[in-house]
Write an enzyme that holds these catalytic residues in place. Structure first.
Site, PDB file in Angstrom:
ATOM      1  N   GLU A 172      79.526  -0.763  94.476  1.00  0.00           N
ATOM      2  CA  GLU A 172      79.093  -2.371  94.358  1.00  0.00           C
ATOM      3  C   GLU A 172      77.735  -2.318  93.820  1.00  0.00           C
ATOM      4  O   GLU A 172      76.855  -1.460  94.418  1.00  0.00           O
ATOM      5  CB  GLU A 172      79.024  -2.853  95.888  1.00  0.00           C
ATOM      6  N   GLY A 198      74.510   0.137  95.022  1.00  0.00           N
ATOM      7  CA  GLY A 198      72.979   0.042  94.553  1.00  0.00           C
ATOM      8  C   GLY A 198      72.951  -0.443  93.092  1.00  0.00           C
ATOM      9  O   GLY A 198      73.872  -1.496  92.828  1.00  0.00           O
TER      10      GLY A 198
END
EC number: 1.2.1.79
Length: 534
Positions: A271, A249
């Site tokens: 990530e 996110g």
């Protein structure tokens, strides 16, 4: 835009999605805590991008539901971990086969919930099938015990083994509800963990459909559970309960997840965002570079963390590249169809459309030039926005350094003798990058100087992301850890050392002095050095 545009037939809800089916999918949401006077959480109701009609409500969880889900997952994990890796792999392969056989259903769901073009939805199916096949076949290799030399060769026998973390929490985003919602779950399950996933509030049905399919493949109910609801309630409770967190996110939310996980001393894989650069060298194949840039910039309507937003072009080929890029972008078919007739679909939310419009409007107001696109297309769909190329972008514009996460790129000419790598490394992100050049050796040397988790040469982004035997992740503000490859499954395990000492204990013998033991050991260390033994 000169390209053909297409409309979505009304209504946008796939005709096969009945209320009965939705109710069966929603039964996978974990809600079993008795409410004693507390109000029921408001159901999760998303909006379909194609017509802004509400999608069916999904039950929301309270924090107590999350804790209960983790507790039952922890109990189920013990039995799940006893099954062999090969047995778990066969189940994942059964899911693989069902996914391919039923893909038309999930393609409809992905499009209904996200608005993306069908081809980009199909890419999610293909990627998840590849991940399932890869880890089902390679998990034993990645997780197998490793023999190492012990402290005293011949006397100390040592193995490194992998044991599951326990319960893994997966918090996945709306832009890839199948790939990111399931692609991280599969290796966690194969490693012997139970999983509790938080369904994104914009795209819960895709994940619930997939959980039902995994049940058909034979996965026990409590080994993978779904919770739903607002992130500040459900996401927080999940991080507070599990043994490892996998989050995809925004960088802002990722920092909050990392801080909360750190307080509990549990690991986290993150990530996060990106403002990814693409470099066109003087010796690049211009037509190929332009075509590759179109894909890297506008795939998934620009709503992917690895998509290109900044393009740096050598001044000697700038005009030729710009003209070819504009031509290729103008040929894209923008529209909303449950088939493969549109190249670019809709944005997913009104909030995302507002960001795109704000970035483009700010840039134009401060002197940027729109080469193609630059406007919303409500005549095609309420959240449609034309693929857009900007020129003359300056640092005072929001689009220069902030992540747009939409179908917008900026072109920058690079003077001969300047270093495009220094431009590519501007900012704090470091997720993905691209270089176009006929001299792949020179491009490879340049790639090693770019601060990015993945660098693609003569490809925009897919070559690295699709090569799932190597890790994918970011540097800097783009995150921690990797998905795919060995780390993509080993991160869900703990390394455990098992050492067996044979014949005699380590240390001085009761029959000799400590000083004589130290003297003998020192001589052995010198001998080992001379023999080249570690």
């Amino acid at each position: 835009m000169a390209a053909e545009q297409t409309r979505i037939p009304a209504p946008s809800r796939p005709v096969w999605v009945t209320d009965e089916l939705v109710a069966r999918w929603c039964a996978w949401v974990r809600r079993d805590v008795t409410r004693q006077g507390d109000p029921e959480p408001e159901p999760v109701t998303a909006v379909a991008p194609y017509d802004l009609a509400p999608t069916p409500p999904v039950p929301a969880c309270a924090g107590e539901d999350v804790a209960s889900a983790v507790g039952s997952a922890r109990h189920a994990q013990r039995e799940w971990a006893r099954r062999s890796v090969a047995d778990r792999g066969e189940l994942v392969l059964a899911f693989h086969d069902l996914l391919l056989a039923r893909q038309e259903q999930v393609l409809d769901l992905i499009q209904w919930e996200t608005g993306k073009a069908r081809y980009h939805a199909w890419q999610e199916v293909a990627q998840v099938a590849t991940i399932a096949r890869h880890y089902a076949r390679r998990a034993r290799h990645y997780l197998g015990p490793r023999r190492v030399r012990g402290m005293v060769p011949g006397l100390t026998k040592v193995r490194e083994v992998r044991v599951p973390k326990g319960v893994v929490g997966v918090i996945s985003p709306w832009n890839y509800p199948l790939y990111l919602g399931v692609g991280d779950v599969l290796p966690a399950l194969l490693a012997g963990n139970a999983v509790v996933s938080k369904a994104d509030s914009r795209t819960p049905l895709t994940l619930l459909w997939t959980r039902a399919l995994m049940g058909e493949a034979g996965l026990p109910d409590d080994v993978w559970q779904i919770v739903a609801g607002p992130g500040d309630v459900v996401g927080t409770a999940l991080v507070d309960s599990v043994d490892f967190v996998c989050f995809t996110g925004s960088t802002v939310t990722g920092r909050a997840v990392a801080e909360r996980a750190a307080r509990r001393l549990i690991g986290a894989s993150l990530e996060l965002g990106g403002k990814n650069p693409l470099i066109v060298r003087e010796d690049a194949d211009i037509a190929a570079a332009a075509a590759g840039t179109v894909v890297a910039a506008f795939a998934n309507t620009g709503q992917m963390c690895i998509h290109v937003e900044r393009v740096y072009v050598h001044e000697a080929v700038y005009d030729a590249f710009r003209d070819e890029l504009v031509r290729a972008t103008s040929a894209l078919r923008l529209g909303q169809r449950y088939d493969y007739s549109a190249d670019i679909g809709s944005l997913t939310s009104q909030a995302q459309l507002a960001i795109v419009e704000a970035h483009v409007g700010d840039a134009v107001g401060k002197g940027a030039t729109v080469l193609v696109g630059g406007r919303a297309r409500p005549d095609l769909g309420p959240l449609c926005y034309e693929p857009t190329i900007l020129e003359d972008v300056t640092p005072d514009m929001a689009v220069f350094g902030e992540e747009t996460f939409g179908p917008v790129i900026s072109l920058y000419p690079c003077a001969a003798g300047s270093d495009p790598v220094s431009l590519a490394n501007q900012g704090t992100y470091g997720l993905s990058a691209s270089i176009w050049s006929r001299d792949t050796r020179a491009a490879g040397r340049m790639a090693r100087r770019i601060r990015a988790g993945s660098v693609n040469i003569n490809d925009g982004a897919a070559a690295a992301a699709g090569s799932i035997e190597v890790g994918m992740g970011g540097m800097g503000d783009s995150g921690l850890g990797r998905r795919h490859g060995a780390e993509g499954i080993r991160k869900y395990t703990e390394s455990q050392t098992i050492a067996v000492q044979r014949f005699m204990p380590l240390g001085p013998s009761p029959k000799s002095s400590t000083s004589s033991f130290v003297h003998r050991t020192n001589r052995q260390l010198v001998l080992l050095r001379r023999l080249g033994i570690r």
